[in-house]
Write a protein that holds these residues in place. Structure first.
Motif, PDB file in Angstrom:
ATOM      1  N   PHE A 183      14.680  -2.591   7.181  1.00 56.95           N
ATOM      2  CA  PHE A 183      14.503  -2.476   5.738  1.00 56.95           C
ATOM      3  C   PHE A 183      15.658  -1.707   5.093  1.00 56.95           C
ATOM      4  CE2 PHE A 183      12.723  -0.314   1.977  1.00 56.95           C
ATOM      5  CZ  PHE A 183      12.352  -1.422   1.247  1.00 56.95           C
ATOM      6  N   ALA A 184      15.885  -0.500   5.538  1.00 56.85           N
ATOM      7  CA  ALA A 184      16.949   0.321   4.946  1.00 56.85           C
ATOM      8  C   ALA A 184      18.320  -0.273   5.234  1.00 56.85           C
ATOM      9  CB  ALA A 184      16.857   1.755   5.459  1.00 56.85           C
ATOM     10  N   SER A 185      18.499  -0.837   6.411  1.00 54.60           N
ATOM     11  CA  SER A 185      19.797  -1.435   6.751  1.00 54.60           C
ATOM     12  C   SER A 185      20.115  -2.617   5.850  1.00 54.60           C
ATOM     13  CB  SER A 185      19.802  -1.895   8.206  1.00 54.60           C
ATOM     14  OG  SER A 185      19.649  -0.797   9.064  1.00 54.60           O
ATOM     15  N   ALA A 186      19.116  -3.420   5.527  1.00 54.68           N
ATOM     16  CA  ALA A 186      19.339  -4.569   4.647  1.00 54.68           C
ATOM     17  C   ALA A 186      19.727  -4.114   3.243  1.00 54.68           C
ATOM     18  CB  ALA A 186      18.098  -5.444   4.601  1.00 54.68           C
ATOM     19  N   VAL A 187      19.036  -3.113   2.724  1.00 62.11           N
ATOM     20  CA  VAL A 187      19.355  -2.591   1.390  1.00 62.11           C
ATOM     21  C   VAL A 187      20.761  -2.003   1.384  1.00 62.11           C
ATOM     22  CG1 VAL A 187      18.740  -0.844  -0.332  1.00 62.11           C
ATOM     23  CG2 VAL A 187      16.943  -2.178   0.779  1.00 62.11           C
ATOM     24  N   GLN A 188      21.076  -1.209   2.400  1.00 58.38           N
ATOM     25  CA  GLN A 188      22.384  -0.571   2.460  1.00 58.38           C
ATOM     26  C   GLN A 188      23.498  -1.604   2.621  1.00 58.38           C
ATOM     27  OE1 GLN A 188      22.813   2.516   5.414  1.00 58.38           O
ATOM     28  NE2 GLN A 188      24.264   3.578   4.106  1.00 58.38           N
ATOM     29  N   ALA A 189      23.286  -2.606   3.444  1.00 55.41           N
ATOM     30  CA  ALA A 189      24.310  -3.633   3.638  1.00 55.41           C
ATOM     31  C   ALA A 189      24.567  -4.408   2.342  1.00 55.41           C
ATOM     32  CB  ALA A 189      23.884  -4.591   4.743  1.00 55.41           C
ATOM     33  N   LEU A 190      23.515  -4.715   1.616  1.00 59.71           N
ATOM     34  CA  LEU A 190      23.681  -5.423   0.346  1.00 59.71           C
ATOM     35  C   LEU A 190      24.486  -4.584  -0.643  1.00 59.71           C
ATOM     36  CD1 LEU A 190      22.910  -7.818  -1.548  1.00 59.71           C
ATOM     37  CD2 LEU A 190      20.963  -6.435  -2.242  1.00 59.71           C
ATOM     38  N   ILE A 191      24.123  -3.327  -0.784  1.00 66.14           N
ATOM     39  CA  ILE A 191      24.813  -2.461  -1.748  1.00 66.14           C
ATOM     40  C   ILE A 191      26.262  -2.236  -1.328  1.00 66.14           C
ATOM     41  CG2 ILE A 191      24.887  -0.100  -2.659  1.00 66.14           C
ATOM     42  CD1 ILE A 191      21.808  -0.240  -2.671  1.00 66.14           C
ATOM     43  N   THR A 211      11.855   9.324   5.448  1.00 68.00           N
ATOM     44  CA  THR A 211      10.836   8.661   4.643  1.00 68.00           C
ATOM     45  C   THR A 211      10.477   7.301   5.239  1.00 68.00           C
ATOM     46  OG1 THR A 211      11.723   9.775   2.690  1.00 68.00           O
ATOM     47  CG2 THR A 211      10.233   7.933   2.305  1.00 68.00           C
ATOM     48  N   MET A 212      11.478   6.577   5.750  1.00 69.01           N
ATOM     49  CA  MET A 212      11.211   5.266   6.334  1.00 69.01           C
ATOM     50  C   MET A 212      10.359   5.394   7.587  1.00 69.01           C
ATOM     51  SD  MET A 212      11.756   2.151   5.615  1.00 69.01           S
ATOM     52  CE  MET A 212      10.399   1.308   6.359  1.00 69.01           C
ATOM     53  N   VAL A 213      10.621   6.417   8.388  1.00 65.72           N
ATOM     54  CA  VAL A 213       9.801   6.622   9.590  1.00 65.72           C
ATOM     55  C   VAL A 213       8.355   6.887   9.196  1.00 65.72           C
ATOM     56  CG1 VAL A 213       9.379   8.228  11.502  1.00 65.72           C
ATOM     57  CG2 VAL A 213      11.679   7.373  11.091  1.00 65.72           C
ATOM     58  N   ARG A 214       8.157   7.734   8.187  1.00 69.94           N
ATOM     59  CA  ARG A 214       6.786   8.021   7.733  1.00 69.94           C
ATOM     60  C   ARG A 214       6.107   6.774   7.170  1.00 69.94           C
ATOM     61  NH1 ARG A 214       9.200  12.966   5.854  1.00 69.94           N
ATOM     62  NH2 ARG A 214       8.532  14.669   7.183  1.00 69.94           N
ATOM     63  N   ALA A 215       6.839   6.019   6.361  1.00 73.43           N
ATOM     64  CA  ALA A 215       6.273   4.802   5.774  1.00 73.43           C
ATOM     65  C   ALA A 215       5.920   3.795   6.861  1.00 73.43           C
ATOM     66  CB  ALA A 215       7.254   4.188   4.772  1.00 73.43           C
ATOM     67  N   ALA A 216       6.809   3.625   7.830  1.00 75.37           N
ATOM     68  CA  ALA A 216       6.540   2.684   8.919  1.00 75.37           C
ATOM     69  C   ALA A 216       5.322   3.124   9.729  1.00 75.37           C
ATOM     70  CB  ALA A 216       7.758   2.554   9.829  1.00 75.37           C
ATOM     71  N   ARG A 257       0.823  -1.206   0.000  1.00 76.43           N
ATOM     72  CA  ARG A 257       0.000   0.000   0.000  1.00 76.43           C
ATOM     73  C   ARG A 257       0.860   1.261   0.000  1.00 76.43           C
ATOM     74  NH1 ARG A 257      -4.290  -1.656   4.747  1.00 76.43           N
ATOM     75  NH2 ARG A 257      -4.984  -3.606   3.789  1.00 76.43           N
ATOM     76  N   HIS A 258       2.101   1.124   0.395  1.00 76.41           N
ATOM     77  CA  HIS A 258       3.001   2.272   0.494  1.00 76.41           C
ATOM     78  C   HIS A 258       4.271   2.005  -0.310  1.00 76.41           C
ATOM     79  CE1 HIS A 258       0.271   3.662   3.548  1.00 76.41           C
ATOM     80  NE2 HIS A 258       0.374   2.486   4.123  1.00 76.41           N
ATOM     81  N   LYS A 259       4.113   1.359  -1.462  1.00 80.07           N
ATOM     82  CA  LYS A 259       5.273   0.955  -2.261  1.00 80.07           C
ATOM     83  C   LYS A 259       6.060   2.147  -2.809  1.00 80.07           C
ATOM     84  CE  LYS A 259       2.091  -0.290  -5.841  1.00 80.07           C
ATOM     85  NZ  LYS A 259       1.316  -1.440  -6.123  1.00 80.07           N
ATOM     86  N   PHE A 260       5.384   3.267  -3.081  1.00 77.80           N
ATOM     87  CA  PHE A 260       6.117   4.435  -3.565  1.00 77.80           C
ATOM     88  C   PHE A 260       7.114   4.921  -2.510  1.00 77.80           C
ATOM     89  CE2 PHE A 260       6.673   9.050  -3.797  1.00 77.80           C
ATOM     90  CZ  PHE A 260       7.282   9.136  -5.035  1.00 77.80           C
ATOM     91  N   MET A 261       6.638   5.049  -1.259  1.00 79.37           N
ATOM     92  CA  MET A 261       7.536   5.510  -0.190  1.00 79.37           C
ATOM     93  C   MET A 261       8.658   4.507   0.052  1.00 79.37           C
ATOM     94  SD  MET A 261       4.944   7.201   2.561  1.00 79.37           S
ATOM     95  CE  MET A 261       6.178   8.100   3.473  1.00 79.37           C
ATOM     96  N   LEU A 262       8.338   3.217   0.036  1.00 78.02           N
ATOM     97  CA  LEU A 262       9.368   2.208   0.259  1.00 78.02           C
ATOM     98  C   LEU A 262      10.343   2.155  -0.918  1.00 78.02           C
ATOM     99  CD1 LEU A 262       7.180  -0.583   1.866  1.00 78.02           C
ATOM    100  CD2 LEU A 262       8.792   0.935   3.011  1.00 78.02           C
ATOM    101  N   GLY A 263       9.853   2.390  -2.125  1.00 83.10           N
ATOM    102  CA  GLY A 263      10.741   2.481  -3.279  1.00 83.10           C
ATOM    103  C   GLY A 263      11.677   3.671  -3.169  1.00 83.10           C
TER     104      GLY A 263
END
Length: 176
Positions: free
Chosen positions: A147-155, A92-97, A26-32
């Motif tokens: 969420f953000a930590s996983a993306v950042q760690a992967l990159i 943005t992550m705080v708002r999405a959460a 429902r909030h894919k834009f913010m998570l993207g």
């Protein structure tokens, strides 16, 4: 304060994941946007670290002060972009959460309002409120922190490996 993990799995794990992904969808834009900003932040950190090599080599080869200033300014600009991206993705992550948790709480309240009184007679006093507060707060904390930590760690892992190969593939093999 961190909550203890009880180790208890949901009865219908697949259904739980599907419902949770529906809430996230429902909030894919913010998570993207969080994913993009996290990627920019991680790449800026990697590129900023890489920029040390050309700056130091430029000093050693030419000894030019204007070249040094340009290199340091470019490195500072890269780190500034990374810092702004970090600020953007955390906000943005705080708002999405918060929006995801709001949706979950709203749906839980709607569900609980439809339950018969016999349900409330059959459970211990306070268990329902415990579910509302503890479990939903755990979801909120997981979204904010993971969420953000996983993306950042992967990159950063892939980027660091790539930079190691670019700089010296033999040293990379030794390191691995």
């Amino acid at each position: 304060m961190a909550k203890a993990f009880s180790g208890k799995k949901p009865q219908h794990f697949g259904n739980t994941i599907r419902v949770f992904l529906n809430y996230l969808g429902r909030h894919k834009f913010m998570l993207g946007l969080v994913g993009v900003l996290t990627a920019v932040s991680a790449l800026a950190n990697l590129l900023g670290t890489y920029m040390i090599k050309p700056v130091v080599n430029g000093i050693l080869e030419s000894g030019s002060i204007p070249g040094l200033i340009r290199g340091v300014a470019l490195t500072a600009a890269i780190y500034a972009v990374g810092a702004l991206s970090t600020l953007g993705y955390t906000q943005t992550m705080v708002r999405a959460a918060q929006k995801v948790v709001f949706d979950i709480r709203r749906d839980l309240l709607a569900h609980i309002e439809g339950l018969p009184l016999s349900f409330f007679d059959s459970i211990r006093h306070g268990d329902v409120m415990s579910y509302f507060t503890n479990d939903v707060d755990t979801v909120s904390e997981a979204l904010n922190n993971s969420f953000a930590s996983a993306v950042q760690a992967l990159i950063q892992t892939v980027g660091t490996f790539t930079l190691l190969v670019v700089l010296d593939w033999r040293l990379t093999l030794i390191t691995l």
